[in-house]
Design a protein around this motif. Sequence first.
Motif: not given
Length: 171
Positions: A69, A73, A101, A105, A107-109, A111-112
Amino acid sequence: MSDVIDREGTEKPRRDDPTVEQLEEEGEIAADYIEEFLDICDLDGDLEIDVRNGRAYISVTATGESNLRVLAKPDVVGALQELVRLVVQNTNGSFSRLILDVGGSRDARQAELARLVDAAIARIEGGAQDAALPPMSSYERKLVHDLVSERGFVSESSGEGHDRHTVITRS
């Protein structure tokens, strides 16, 4: 188009549309570099190489109680991706559009970005003529353009360099 010389001094043809085999080679070069990087940093992770949409994709996922993790970022992933692209380019003499990736990260971006698009569209539906999003990479702008289109709106990139951003309007 002229040829390029790789680091061994061998001429290779410049490529505009890489083949699946060339993209797989990019992925292997990148994976080797990332594995070594993870070892140096004493980080645990599994690597997966995929080729789709004319790009090599490298995913690094956590194994068990991984400390991966620290690399997941967005700014760190972006910097590491650029470093890996340079390694690939230096090795095979061709520009790389590789996507990295780390720990989900991307997938998170994504979604953001979807939340940003939804908020911008809500401003337009509330009466604004248009809505500008913050500056982002070309890859992220492409994702935004796709999201905007899916929602029935129009978007275009505006600005130059690090200030390049997306503006959303009604269709």
